[in-house]
Every structure is written in structure tokens, then in C-alpha cells.
Design a protein around this motif. Structure first.
Motif, short mmCIF file in Angstrom:
data_model
loop_
_atom_site.label_atom_id
_atom_site.label_comp_id
_atom_site.label_asym_id
_atom_site.label_seq_id
_atom_site.Cartn_x
_atom_site.Cartn_y
_atom_site.Cartn_z
N GLY A 190 0.81 -1.21 0.00
CA GLY A 190 0.00 0.00 0.00
C GLY A 190 0.84 1.26 0.00
N TRP A 191 1.87 1.28 0.86
CA TRP A 191 2.71 2.47 0.92
C TRP A 191 3.63 2.59 -0.30
N ALA A 192 4.08 1.47 -0.84
CA ALA A 192 4.90 1.52 -2.05
C ALA A 192 4.11 2.13 -3.21
N ARG A 218 -3.66 2.02 0.31
CA ARG A 218 -3.56 3.26 1.09
C ARG A 218 -3.95 4.43 0.21
N SER A 219 -4.94 5.20 0.65
CA SER A 219 -5.45 6.29 -0.19
C SER A 219 -5.02 7.67 0.27
N TYR A 220 -4.46 7.78 1.48
CA TYR A 220 -4.09 9.09 1.99
C TYR A 220 -2.96 8.95 3.00
N GLN A 221 -2.30 10.04 3.31
CA GLN A 221 -1.24 10.07 4.31
C GLN A 221 -1.85 10.44 5.65
N ALA A 225 -8.16 5.36 9.69
CA ALA A 225 -9.45 5.98 9.98
C ALA A 225 -10.51 5.48 9.00
N ALA A 226 -11.76 5.83 9.29
CA ALA A 226 -12.85 5.58 8.37
C ALA A 226 -12.69 6.49 7.15
N VAL A 227 -13.12 5.99 6.00
CA VAL A 227 -13.05 6.76 4.76
C VAL A 227 -14.41 6.68 4.07
N PRO A 228 -14.70 7.58 3.13
CA PRO A 228 -15.99 7.54 2.42
C PRO A 228 -16.23 6.18 1.77
N ALA A 229 -17.50 5.81 1.68
CA ALA A 229 -17.89 4.48 1.22
C ALA A 229 -17.32 4.14 -0.15
N GLN A 230 -17.18 5.13 -1.02
CA GLN A 230 -16.75 4.86 -2.39
C GLN A 230 -15.23 4.69 -2.50
N THR A 231 -14.49 4.90 -1.43
CA THR A 231 -13.03 4.77 -1.48
C THR A 231 -12.64 3.31 -1.67
N GLN A 232 -11.81 3.05 -2.65
CA GLN A 232 -11.44 1.68 -2.99
C GLN A 232 -10.27 1.21 -2.13
N ILE A 260 -2.38 -9.26 5.52
CA ILE A 260 -3.37 -8.21 5.27
C ILE A 260 -3.27 -7.18 6.40
N GLU A 261 -3.18 -5.92 6.00
CA GLU A 261 -3.25 -4.82 6.97
C GLU A 261 -4.31 -3.85 6.49
N GLN A 262 -5.36 -3.70 7.28
CA GLN A 262 -6.47 -2.83 6.91
C GLN A 262 -6.40 -1.58 7.76
#
Length: 292
Positions: A190-192, A218-221, A225-232, A260-262
Motif C-alpha cells: 500500500g505504501w509503495a 492506502r489512499s491518503y497520508q 481511519a474511516a473513509v468515504p464508502a466509495q473509497t477503494q 493483510i493490513e487494513q
């Protein structure tokens, strides 16, 4: 992408889905583990029940990150508990400074008695510091040899910062090239990808050193946390070619564990529900590989 309401219905059927989708395991496939940081609050509330739930999802093991429930001073008891619910300790994260001196010797003995073989440094602030990356690599090497004498393998886990440019490559490359060949490089996919690096390239670049690897999106730095439902952020619901990565892990990486790391939870899913969804996604990828 599935709508949240549909995804919740599917998750309610999860026990049946998992029994139907469990991968037809071959000796070549790495085992599947969960980094317990993914469900850290649930682990703190009810350690035994949480790990029992994880086992029921089809995981082969768990990777620890400083939380051992009632077994804080009882590694043999923890090993027995894991065995009783069909889990192994795939590894453990621990800060480098906690592996120094007498405290470090006690920590290594704890891991040895627990049955951990892979001890991973999760982060070090020197890892993208041009003036201190060399001393860090020297300390990693020295600690690697001490762990090795106890039958343990030391490694390092990347975030995005290790992929910043340094001496015509990256800080991650410097660590890889200035530690022993047996030093594990726990590639966090994810970070790569967040750092715009190709995980497959890095598995191939350092053969037989990706003994354990984190699969996540990973979608953000920032902190988990929780993210919007549409975030993949659920494995298999994105467009990444996970099959090619798994093949590289098998053919080049010497990979023993897919972990797996969520860290992101699409609303309204809880951390455990998000873990379940990613486990379904990964198992589907593995089954597709077996069918091809």
C-alpha cells in the motif's frame, strides 16, 4: 464497486462465502496473516475472542504489534492459545530501540518462545534522513546478527518515506543494499504504491528477501481511519493486478506470509468488517490463480 448496502448484506453471509471461497492451497502459496493493528481496539477489548474471530475467517496466522492480551508475560501460553484456535504467529513488529540492551534480549527471548521467526522494525525516523540512514543501517545489521544467534530473522517495514530519492535510488534501496542478504525486507504494498513505486519491481529487485509482505491499499497520508464508502480500499475491489504481485512473491520473493493490513475502513463498515471484505477479495484472487 459494490454499494455499501450491498456490501453489508454480503458480509452478513461471510461465513458461508469463506467456506466456499477458501483458496485451494498449494505448497507454493504463502500463508495468510492479519496484522493485528488492523483491529487494535477490538484486540484491546477482547483479545481471545478477537483472535478466535480472525481464525474463523480463514487466516493462518496473526502478526503482532505490541498487544498480547493476557499473555504479556507468557509467550508459551500465547503459543498454546494460538495453536488451540488454528493460528500461528507470522511475525511481530517492535521498535528498534526496544531490541537493545537487556530489554532487547528479553524481547527476543519472548519472540523465540512464542514461535515467531520474523521480527520486523515497523518504522524509524532516521529512515529518510540523509545524515542518519547509514548509522540506522549499521544498527539494523548489528541487531540482525543478535537476533540471528537466537534463530530469529530481523527485517524492516517501509512506509512512503523510505521511497524518497537518495543517492540516485531511494532510502529503501540504501537499507536493502547495506544490510545482510538474509535481512528481511517487509514490503508494504500500500505504501509503495502510494509513493508511486511498483511493488513487483521491488520484489524482483531483491530476490528472496520479501519473506513477509503487507497487502493493503492506502489512499491518503495519515493515521488509520474511516473513509468515504466509495473509497477503494478493500483488496480485490480496486484495479491493481494482485495476481502478478502474488506470482512475483512466489517466484522471486521467497515470500512465506502475505499479511493483510487494513488501515482504512469504508463507511459504514467496522474495522473487522473491512478485514472480512479484504479477506474475501484476496481469497477470490488466489482461487482465480488456481483456476488458470
Amino acid at each position: 464497486m459494490l454499494k455499501p448496502a450491498i456490501l453489508i448484506v454480503l458480509l452478513s453471509l461471510l461465513p458461508f462465502c469463506l467456506s466456499a471461497q477458501a483458496p485451494k492451497r498449494t505448497s507454493d502459496l504463502p500463508k495468510i496473516s492479519l496484522q493485528l493493528h488492523s483491529v487494535k481496539e477490538q484486540v484491546q477489548r477482547d483479545f481471545k475472542q478477537t483472535l478466535t474471530q480472525i481464525s474463523a475467517l480463514g487466516f493462518d496466522g496473526v502478526e503482532f504489534a505490541g498487544r498480547y492480551g493476557p499473555y504479556e508475560d507468557d509467550p508459551k501460553g500465547l503459543k498454546q492459545f494460538l495453536s488451540s484456535i488454528g493460528l500461528e504467529a507470522s511475525g511481530a513488529h517492535i521498535p528498534l530501540n526496544n531490541l537493545q540492551g537487556e530489554k532487547g534480549e528479553r524481547a527476543l527471548l519472548f519472540f523465540k518462545q512464542l514461535g515467531v521467526e520474523l521480527v520486523i522494525i515497523p518504522y524509524d525516523k532516521r529512515a529518510n534522513d540523509p545524515d542518519n540512514i547509514a548509522p540506522l543501517s549499521e544498527e539494523l545489521t548489528e541487531t540482525f546478527h543478535r537476533a540471528r544467534r537466537m534463530g530469529l530473522t530481523l527485517g524492516y517495514h517501509n512506509h512512503a518515506l523510505e521511497f524518497e530519492p537518495f543517492e540516485e535510488t531511494t532510502f529503501w534501496d540504501f537499507i536493502a543494499q547495506n544490510t545482510p542478504q538474509e535481512f528481511a525486507l517487509q514490503l508494504d504494498v500500500g505504501w509503495a504504491k502510494f509513493a508511486n513505486k511498483d511493488p513487483v519491481d521491488y520484489v524482483k529487485r531483491y530476490p528472496n528477501r520479501t519473506l513477509t509482505t503487507h497487502y493493503k491499499i492506502r489512499s491518503y497520508q495519515g493515521k488509520p481511519a474511516a473513509v468515504p464508502a466509495q473509497t477503494q480500499v478493500i483488496l480485490g475491489q480496486d484495479n491493481y493486478d494482485w495476481q502478478s504481485l502474488i506470482k512475483a512473491n512466489i517466484e522471486y520473493g521467497g515470500t512465506q506470509w502475505i499479511v493483510i493490513e487494513q488501515e482504512e475502513y469504508p463507511e459504514p463498515l467496522s474495522p473487522m468488517q473491512s478485514v472480512k471484505a479484504s479477506m474475501i477479495g484476496l481469497q477470490a484472487v488466489l482461487n482465480n490463480m488456481n483456476d488458470n
